[in-house]
Design a protein around this motif. Structure first.
Motif, PDB file in Angstrom:
ATOM      1  N   ILE A  60       0.816  -1.219   0.000  1.00  0.00           N
ATOM      2  CA  ILE A  60       0.000   0.000   0.000  1.00  0.00           C
ATOM      3  C   ILE A  60       0.850   1.270   0.000  1.00  0.00           C
ATOM      4  CG2 ILE A  60      -1.633   1.332   1.422  1.00  0.00           C
ATOM      5  CD1 ILE A  60      -2.869  -1.348   2.281  1.00  0.00           C
ATOM      6  N   ILE A  61       1.996   1.232   0.678  1.00  0.00           N
ATOM      7  CA  ILE A  61       2.814   2.435   0.867  1.00  0.00           C
ATOM      8  C   ILE A  61       3.649   2.754  -0.369  1.00  0.00           C
ATOM      9  CG2 ILE A  61       4.655   3.481   2.260  1.00  0.00           C
ATOM     10  CD1 ILE A  61       2.129   3.136   3.823  1.00  0.00           C
ATOM     11  N   ASP A  62       3.631   4.002  -0.792  1.00  0.00           N
ATOM     12  CA  ASP A  62       4.470   4.443  -1.906  1.00  0.00           C
ATOM     13  C   ASP A  62       5.946   4.334  -1.549  1.00  0.00           C
ATOM     14  OD1 ASP A  62       2.232   5.144  -3.386  1.00  0.00           O
ATOM     15  OD2 ASP A  62       2.268   7.241  -2.715  1.00  0.00           O
ATOM     16  N   ASP A  63       6.754   3.862  -2.504  1.00  0.00           N
ATOM     17  CA  ASP A  63       8.199   3.887  -2.287  1.00  0.00           C
ATOM     18  C   ASP A  63       8.701   5.316  -2.495  1.00  0.00           C
ATOM     19  OD1 ASP A  63      10.729   2.081  -2.000  1.00  0.00           O
ATOM     20  OD2 ASP A  63      11.186   3.530  -3.589  1.00  0.00           O
ATOM     21  N   PRO A  64       9.580   5.797  -1.612  1.00  0.00           N
ATOM     22  CA  PRO A  64      10.057   7.187  -1.715  1.00  0.00           C
ATOM     23  C   PRO A  64      10.714   7.520  -3.053  1.00  0.00           C
ATOM     24  CG  PRO A  64      10.665   6.235   0.403  1.00  0.00           C
ATOM     25  CD  PRO A  64      10.104   5.116  -0.419  1.00  0.00           C
ATOM     26  N   SER A  65      11.258   6.516  -3.741  1.00  0.00           N
ATOM     27  CA  SER A  65      11.907   6.789  -5.035  1.00  0.00           C
ATOM     28  C   SER A  65      10.924   7.286  -6.081  1.00  0.00           C
ATOM     29  CB  SER A  65      12.604   5.521  -5.557  1.00  0.00           C
ATOM     30  OG  SER A  65      11.649   4.509  -5.848  1.00  0.00           O
ATOM     31  N   ASP A  66       9.630   7.029  -5.866  1.00  0.00           N
ATOM     32  CA  ASP A  66       8.613   7.482  -6.813  1.00  0.00           C
ATOM     33  C   ASP A  66       7.805   8.651  -6.255  1.00  0.00           C
ATOM     34  OD1 ASP A  66       7.585   7.326  -9.327  1.00  0.00           O
ATOM     35  OD2 ASP A  66       6.248   5.629  -8.955  1.00  0.00           O
ATOM     36  N   VAL A  67       8.395   9.332  -5.264  1.00  0.00           N
ATOM     37  CA  VAL A  67       7.776  10.547  -4.706  1.00  0.00           C
ATOM     38  C   VAL A  67       8.830  11.658  -4.734  1.00  0.00           C
ATOM     39  CG1 VAL A  67       6.382  11.463  -2.798  1.00  0.00           C
ATOM     40  CG2 VAL A  67       6.487   8.999  -3.151  1.00  0.00           C
ATOM     41  N   PRO A  68       9.293  12.020  -5.937  1.00  0.00           N
ATOM     42  CA  PRO A  68      10.406  12.981  -6.039  1.00  0.00           C
ATOM     43  C   PRO A  68      10.087  14.373  -5.514  1.00  0.00           C
ATOM     44  CG  PRO A  68       9.428  12.574  -8.189  1.00  0.00           C
ATOM     45  CD  PRO A  68       8.827  11.581  -7.258  1.00  0.00           C
ATOM     46  N   GLU A  69       8.782  14.751  -5.539  1.00  0.00           N
ATOM     47  CA  GLU A  69       8.424  16.080  -5.057  1.00  0.00           C
ATOM     48  C   GLU A  69       8.638  16.219  -3.550  1.00  0.00           C
ATOM     49  OE1 GLU A  69       4.482  13.734  -5.153  1.00  0.00           O
ATOM     50  OE2 GLU A  69       6.433  13.767  -6.147  1.00  0.00           O
ATOM     51  N   GLU A  70       8.620  15.091  -2.825  1.00  0.00           N
ATOM     52  CA  GLU A  70       8.850  15.126  -1.383  1.00  0.00           C
ATOM     53  C   GLU A  70      10.262  14.660  -1.011  1.00  0.00           C
ATOM     54  OE1 GLU A  70       5.737  13.389   1.048  1.00  0.00           O
ATOM     55  OE2 GLU A  70       4.291  13.611  -0.588  1.00  0.00           O
ATOM     56  N   PHE A  71      10.819  13.760  -1.832  1.00  0.00           N
ATOM     57  CA  PHE A  71      12.134  13.192  -1.526  1.00  0.00           C
ATOM     58  C   PHE A  71      12.997  13.267  -2.787  1.00  0.00           C
ATOM     59  CE2 PHE A  71       8.725  10.855   0.686  1.00  0.00           C
ATOM     60  CZ  PHE A  71       8.944  11.332   1.972  1.00  0.00           C
ATOM     61  N   PRO A  72      13.556  14.431  -3.043  1.00  0.00           N
ATOM     62  CA  PRO A  72      14.235  14.670  -4.330  1.00  0.00           C
ATOM     63  C   PRO A  72      15.578  13.954  -4.495  1.00  0.00           C
ATOM     64  CG  PRO A  72      14.397  16.595  -2.907  1.00  0.00           C
ATOM     65  CD  PRO A  72      13.476  15.651  -2.225  1.00  0.00           C
ATOM     66  N   THR A  73      16.281  13.703  -3.413  1.00  0.00           N
ATOM     67  CA  THR A  73      17.614  13.104  -3.532  1.00  0.00           C
ATOM     68  C   THR A  73      17.589  11.644  -3.075  1.00  0.00           C
ATOM     69  OG1 THR A  73      18.345  13.675  -1.298  1.00  0.00           O
ATOM     70  CG2 THR A  73      18.626  15.352  -3.027  1.00  0.00           C
ATOM     71  N   ILE A  74      18.618  10.907  -3.485  1.00  0.00           N
ATOM     72  CA  ILE A  74      18.737   9.508  -3.066  1.00  0.00           C
ATOM     73  C   ILE A  74      18.856   9.420  -1.547  1.00  0.00           C
ATOM     74  CG2 ILE A  74      20.224   7.470  -3.142  1.00  0.00           C
ATOM     75  CD1 ILE A  74      20.845   8.156  -6.032  1.00  0.00           C
ATOM     76  N   GLU A  75      19.577  10.385  -0.957  1.00  0.00           N
ATOM     77  CA  GLU A  75      19.721  10.400   0.504  1.00  0.00           C
ATOM     78  C   GLU A  75      18.373  10.603   1.182  1.00  0.00           C
ATOM     79  OE1 GLU A  75      21.539  12.113  -1.620  1.00  0.00           O
ATOM     80  OE2 GLU A  75      23.507  11.144  -1.387  1.00  0.00           O
ATOM     81  N   ASP A  76      17.565  11.505   0.640  1.00  0.00           N
ATOM     82  CA  ASP A  76      16.224  11.739   1.195  1.00  0.00           C
ATOM     83  C   ASP A  76      15.362  10.478   1.085  1.00  0.00           C
ATOM     84  OD1 ASP A  76      16.814  14.385   1.756  1.00  0.00           O
ATOM     85  OD2 ASP A  76      16.033  15.123  -0.164  1.00  0.00           O
ATOM     86  N   GLN A  77      15.464   9.825  -0.054  1.00  0.00           N
ATOM     87  CA  GLN A  77      14.668   8.616  -0.276  1.00  0.00           C
ATOM     88  C   GLN A  77      15.090   7.496   0.678  1.00  0.00           C
ATOM     89  OE1 GLN A  77      15.251   7.894  -4.469  1.00  0.00           O
ATOM     90  NE2 GLN A  77      14.456   9.932  -4.996  1.00  0.00           N
ATOM     91  N   ASP A  78      16.401   7.325   0.839  1.00  0.00           N
ATOM     92  CA  ASP A  78      16.894   6.284   1.750  1.00  0.00           C
ATOM     93  C   ASP A  78      16.465   6.556   3.187  1.00  0.00           C
ATOM     94  OD1 ASP A  78      18.081   4.904  -0.285  1.00  0.00           O
ATOM     95  OD2 ASP A  78      20.089   5.717   0.055  1.00  0.00           O
ATOM     96  N   LYS A  79      16.531   7.811   3.579  1.00  0.00           N
ATOM     97  CA  LYS A  79      16.145   8.187   4.937  1.00  0.00           C
ATOM     98  C   LYS A  79      14.668   7.899   5.178  1.00  0.00           C
ATOM     99  CE  LYS A  79      16.237  12.079   8.176  1.00  0.00           C
ATOM    100  NZ  LYS A  79      16.572  13.531   8.343  1.00  0.00           N
ATOM    101  N   GLU A  80      13.824   8.258   4.203  1.00  0.00           N
ATOM    102  CA  GLU A  80      12.385   8.011   4.335  1.00  0.00           C
ATOM    103  C   GLU A  80      12.084   6.515   4.338  1.00  0.00           C
ATOM    104  OE1 GLU A  80       8.127   8.551   4.372  1.00  0.00           O
ATOM    105  OE2 GLU A  80       9.903   9.550   5.182  1.00  0.00           O
ATOM    106  N   ARG A  81      12.802   5.785   3.493  1.00  0.00           N
ATOM    107  CA  ARG A  81      12.584   4.341   3.441  1.00  0.00           C
ATOM    108  C   ARG A  81      12.945   3.702   4.772  1.00  0.00           C
ATOM    109  NH1 ARG A  81      15.407   3.380  -0.980  1.00  0.00           N
ATOM    110  NH2 ARG A  81      13.714   3.862  -2.424  1.00  0.00           N
ATOM    111  N   MET A  82      14.031   4.156   5.374  1.00  0.00           N
ATOM    112  CA  MET A  82      14.438   3.609   6.672  1.00  0.00           C
ATOM    113  C   MET A  82      13.407   3.944   7.747  1.00  0.00           C
ATOM    114  SD  MET A  82      17.076   1.775   6.276  1.00  0.00           S
ATOM    115  CE  MET A  82      16.453   1.376   4.642  1.00  0.00           C
ATOM    116  N   ARG A  83      12.795   5.117   7.646  1.00  0.00           N
ATOM    117  CA  ARG A  83      11.752   5.490   8.615  1.00  0.00           C
ATOM    118  C   ARG A  83      10.559   4.553   8.483  1.00  0.00           C
ATOM    119  NH1 ARG A  83       7.017   8.087   9.048  1.00  0.00           N
ATOM    120  NH2 ARG A  83       6.854   8.399   6.787  1.00  0.00           N
ATOM    121  N   LEU A  84      10.175   4.280   7.250  1.00  0.00           N
ATOM    122  CA  LEU A  84       9.050   3.373   7.025  1.00  0.00           C
ATOM    123  C   LEU A  84       9.389   1.955   7.467  1.00  0.00           C
ATOM    124  CD1 LEU A  84       7.981   4.673   3.490  1.00  0.00           C
ATOM    125  CD2 LEU A  84       6.723   4.969   5.633  1.00  0.00           C
ATOM    126  N   PHE A  85      10.627   1.537   7.234  1.00  0.00           N
ATOM    127  CA  PHE A  85      11.057   0.208   7.669  1.00  0.00           C
ATOM    128  C   PHE A  85      11.021   0.098   9.194  1.00  0.00           C
ATOM    129  CE2 PHE A  85      13.859  -0.883   3.730  1.00  0.00           C
ATOM    130  CZ  PHE A  85      12.720  -0.906   2.956  1.00  0.00           C
TER     131      PHE A  85
END
Length: 967
Positions: A60-85
């Motif tokens: 159900i949860i969107d992967d941060p890599s496909d939400v560039p408007e909120e998580f523009p960088t790879i570092e942002d995406q990894d950080k968000e993914r770790m939060r969800l994990f």
């Protein structure tokens, strides 16, 4: 709706998930009992709640890599993914099952992804009408079975739909997701609770009030049943004669003790003509207890043409003979107790079909103040067993084959034959009492203030009528659960000293010597225990939102429309659950047919439509295969057409790669399922192997049974997908498969699961192409694709020239060519020279031996005892791996972990971990192909145990380091 115009973002499950943590929580959950839905009622092959929660969350949860408007960088995406994990790791903990705050956080994340979807598609005219931000989609599992997925969807706050063809499965889902929300947060209605009006209503959150009433009325029913039939279950009198045989029982002299179980042996007329008028016991063992200091066994006393049984305390002189009972060999092969004449299966089958199988009481097990007390039969207990036939019995034929219904070839072909008259009387007595108590519960509900709206439970009533029916429903499930322990298919565990239920495996067995439980004892199989298990599971059932359990055929259902779908479909020629679940159906139908007349309209469970390849139903293997493919294609097509466009479909599937021909491996189970999936218009966009089985289960301890299920992430295939050649398919395989397997190996996937794990990434390539074309312009089949995938996997597993030392490579060559057999020295030397080493040199490594012109690889039994790697001048990966297995199997994990610590210190921790595991994977693969089951089991066991070995080794290392610093 044109789904091609719908915008959908990638989900976590299509990119990355914390697989190691999910598998760990799932594996751990298999040993958790109290409150788990599996304890409500038996259902086979349930998926762990942890894996169900994880899959639904990540679906159900969107992967941060496909939400560039909120998580523009790879570092942002990894950080968000770790939060969800991190959130997911809290969600999948069993301890958080009733932690509503954690699930509220998950629901907020769901809503964030849902709002993004609605915003992304607000310009789509059809989507705008169908999708509203304030209405989150519902969930559906079209093959609901035991209900793990629907239960967890409901726990997340989703309206959950569970459908299944099998009435038992539908009943269990009604019990867990449909009924509890109707009476959520209500206090119990029984008089005891009514007298205390000051009780805080918080005490009855969720289904706890309902569970309290189930316990209360179950206890009343138990007491009344004991008044009616208690004399059929006499206590064990500690007589002077028994004390003379067991002086330690002197303090109990004159007391009467509750009996836990009675141990019987089936009997048959002797095959010896001189004793053909005498029924002799078919006992597979005379051992009663192997507990140290509490050893007990049965000793037959023969007197001419008569025999009786005594129970002896202590170790038997001839332990092996006692272990065998009257058995001669595996299967139905016994000997006549009186003459020693062989009694083979043909004789037993012949007598069984003439209804000549009987039984005799061999021992009594009672509840002592300090443990079990074993005693020989006496006249009182022999007489108590011989009760009259009940007024009603399940005189219904057992359908199916002897593969899963073991007693059929021996004349046990009706359900009434699975129970003694005493057991049938007990089941009938409790069933009748449940019926009579419905009116009392109704009146208590009215007195408690519940309304009298006359709306039934099946019509979703919430008044006194529906409530009394709900309690009756759960009481009937308790009785159904008791039937599992009150049949003549139950056995006695001489190691655990408890009674084992009918279904130790997914079949109705035939127990030659069986144990009969006492419904009124406080030990295994009693009514109170079944009540406790059922009520605790009910108390933890989610009741925060409505759920619906429906009987429907998955190949024609319409319930999936615009819903989130996750399911665990049938596995090709797996167990025909419709046949074995009749065991429960005949009793549940007797009790609650009036509550759900449509659900229980048929005499037995519907079988014709059950989606399983069963030769005995469909008229042969080819017809069964076609039936499965057509049915599964139709079922998956329903999902492809109806699934909500915002979410992928997730499917649990597991089938061992088992067919090998000319080095080409495929699997009919996978071939048929994947063929159906592709024909249904689906493609695979992600695959994850999840640990869903407990290594200590019956099959897991004795075979290389799968311990993981593959979770396939699917979506509808577009018509404009590309056509690729076989050459391109092979190239893509070689690019993606090795990396996928390396990533999976880092999560400690068991070697037995690697074969099916490789199917996922391989079939992802295959299924996403419109078609794969071979050099002759013909279309590649799924079976051919599976062969290509396995060929690529084999290349990867055997491409380790640069990983291993020369001694290990030499040992691999010899083992994979000759096994542990002797070969001429000259042949071995040729292999050694090719590696630029010598046979004599490898001998010094201690992994082979050369003698009398012969050379062989040493078996683990031939390796040194008490091997110390620090005293070894030529240690190699082969040697380290074999000694670790030897230590693990003979001494256990603690000793093996200490050995691992020494090897780590000598060879380097990362090096040994990677290379020993790589060798174990390779050797397992070879042993599977060459059908060396026991050897394969050893390599599989090492990999499964590896995380615990590393953890214990690290802890030991830390302690040693601290001690060195201190002293």
């Amino acid at each position: 709706m044109n789904n091609n115009l719908i915008k959908r973002r990638k989900k976590l499950i299509e990119v990355s998930i914390p697989l190691k943590e999910i598998s760990k929580a799932s594996s751990r959950e298999k040993s958790i009992r109290h409150g788990h839905p599996s304890t409500l009622h038996l259902w086979w092959a349930r998926r762990p709640l942890a894996s169900a929660r994880a899959v639904i969350f990540c679906q159900i949860i969107d992967d941060p890599s496909d939400v560039p408007e909120e998580f523009p960088t790879i570092e942002d995406q990894d950080k968000e993914r770790m939060r969800l994990f991190s959130l997911l790791e809290e969600i999948i903990k069993w301890e958080n099952t009733s932690n509503n705050e954690v699930f509220k956080l998950a629901k907020k994340e769901f809503e964030r992804s849902w709002i993004r979807f609605c915003d992304d598609n607000e310009q789509h005219p059809e989507a705008k009408k169908l999708f509203r931000k304030d209405i989150f989609p519902s969930f559906h599992d079209p093959f609901a079975g035991g209900g793990a997925l629907p239960i967890e969807a409901q726990r997340f706050g989703l309206t959950s739909y569970a459908s299944d063809l099998n009435p038992i499965a539908v009943s269990l889902n009604k019990a867990m997701i449909e009924i509890p929300p109707l009476f959520a947060d209500m206090p119990p209605v029984h008089q005891k609770s009514l007298h205390n009006q000051t009780l805080s209503t918080n005490k009855w959150i969720g289904s706890k009030g309902l569970a309290s009433d189930v316990v209360f009325y179950a206890n009343l029913i138990r007491n009344e049943a004991e008044e009616k039939i208690g004399d059929n279950y006499p206590k064990l009198y500690i007589s002077e004669d028994l004390v003379n045989k067991r002086p330690d029982l002197a303090p109990l002299k004159g007391q009467k003790l509750n009996v836990t179980a009675w141990i019987f042996a089936r009997t048959v007329e002797s095959s010896n003509p001189a004793f053909s008028n005498i029924k002799v016991p078919l006992a597979s063992s005379f051992l009663l207890s192997t507990k140290k200091g509490q050893e007990h066994y049965i000793e037959p006393i023969i007197n001419g043409e008569k025999y009786k049984f005594e129970v002896k305390f202590g170790k038997p002189e001839d332990l092996e003979q006692v272990k065998k009972g009257t058995k001669l060999s595996r299967g139905a092969n016994f000997k006549c107790l009186l003459s020693g004449t062989a009694i083979n299966g043909a004789h037993i089958k012949k007598e069984g079909k003439k209804n000549n199988l009987g039984c005799c009481l061999m021992a009594i097990v009672a509840e002592g103040p300090k443990g079990r007390i074993y005693a020989a039969p006496d006249e009182i207990h022999n007489a108590a067993f011989k009760v009259n036939e009940p007024k009603w019995k399940p005189d219904i034929s057992i359908s199916g084959t002897g593969r899963y219904l073991v007693g059929k070839p021996y004349g046990i072909d009706r359900f009434e034959q699975l129970f003694s008259n005493r057991q049938l009387n007990a089941l009938n007595t409790f069933s009748d009492l449940i019926e009579t108590f419905e009116e009392r519960i109704f009146n208590d509900a009215l007195r408690s203030g519940m309304n009298n709206d006359d709306v039934s439970l099946r019509d979703n009533g919430r008044g006194a009528k529906a409530y009394s029916e709900a309690i009756k429903f759960y009481l009937s499930l308790i009785l159904d659960k008791c039937a599992d322990y009150w049949s003549n298919c139950c056995t006695w565990s001489n190691t655990r000293h408890t009674l084992r239920g009918t279904f130790g495996r997914q079949a109705i067995p035939l127990a030659w010597d069986y144990a009969e439980a006492n419904p009124f004892s406080s030990s295994s199989g009693n009514w109170n225990s079944m009540t406790m298990w059922t009520s605790k599971a009910l108390a933890l059932a989610p009741s925060n939102i409505r759920g619906y359990a429906i009987q429907s055929d998955a190949s024609v259902q319409t319930t999936s429309l615009l819903k989130i779908i996750s399911t665990d479909p049938p596995y090709y020629d797996n167990v025909p659950y419709a046949d074995i679940s009749d065991f429960f159906y005949v009793w549940l139908r007797k009790s609650i047919r009036n509550l759900y007349p449509k659900l229980f309209a048929t005499i037995t469970v519907p079988k014709k439509e059950e989606l399983v390849a069963a030769d005995h139903r469909q008229g042969g293997k080819e017809a069964a295969k076609n039936f499965f493919i057509d049915g599964m294609t139709n079922a998956l097509s329903r999902l492809a057409i109806q699934a909500h466009p915002a979410f992928p479909i997730t499917i649990f599937y597991a089938f061992k790669q088992s067919e090998t021909k000319d080095s080409e491996t495929s699997s009919t189970g996978w071939e048929t399922f994947l063929s159906s999936l592709i024909r249904a218009g689906l493609k695979i966009s992600g695959t994850w192997p999840m640990r869903t089985e407990l290594a200590t289960r019956l099959r897991g301890t004795t075979s290389n049974a799968l311990s993981s299920s593959m979770v396939l992430v699917c979506q509808k295939r577009n018509e404009d997908e590309e056509i690729i050649t076989r050459k391109e398919f092979r190239r893509k395989l070689k690019e993606t498969l090795p990396l996928a397997i390396r990533n999976l190996s880092s999560t400690n996937i068991a070697p037995v699961d690697v074969g099916q794990a490789a199917i996922g990434p391989g079939m992802s390539i295959f299924s996403q192409a419109k078609k794969v074309v071979k050099s002759d312009d013909s279309i590649m089949s799924v079976k051919e694709a599976l062969i290509e995938i396995n060929s690529c996997l084999y290349e990867y597993l055997t491409d380790d020239e640069n990983q291993f030392d020369l001694d290990t490579l030499f040992a691999i060559t010899l083992f994979e060519t000759f096994g542990y057999s002797e070969i001429p020295y000259g042949e071995a030397e040729v292999c050694a020279v090719a590696r630029n080493i010598s046979v004599d040199g490898v001998c010094k490594a201690g992994i082979i031996k050369a003698y009398a012109g012969k050379v062989k690889v040493l078996t683990r039994d031939e390796l040194l005892e008490n091997w110390d790697p620090f005293l070894d001048n030529r240690i190699c990966i082969w040697e380290a791996t074999q000694y670790l297995i030897k230590s693990l199997e003979k001494e256990g994990e603690v000793e093996a972990s200490q050995l691992l610590m020494k090897i780590n210190n000598l060879m380097g921790q990362n090096d040994i971990a990677q290379k020993c595991r790589a060798l174990a994977y390779r050797l397992f693969n070879h042993c599977e192909k060459t059908k060396q089951a026991d050897e394969a089991l050893s390599y599989n066991g090492l990999i499964i145990a590896w995380p615990d070995l590393e953890r214990m080794a690290a802890e030991k290392q830390n302690i040693s380091t601290i001690q060195e610093k201190l002293f």
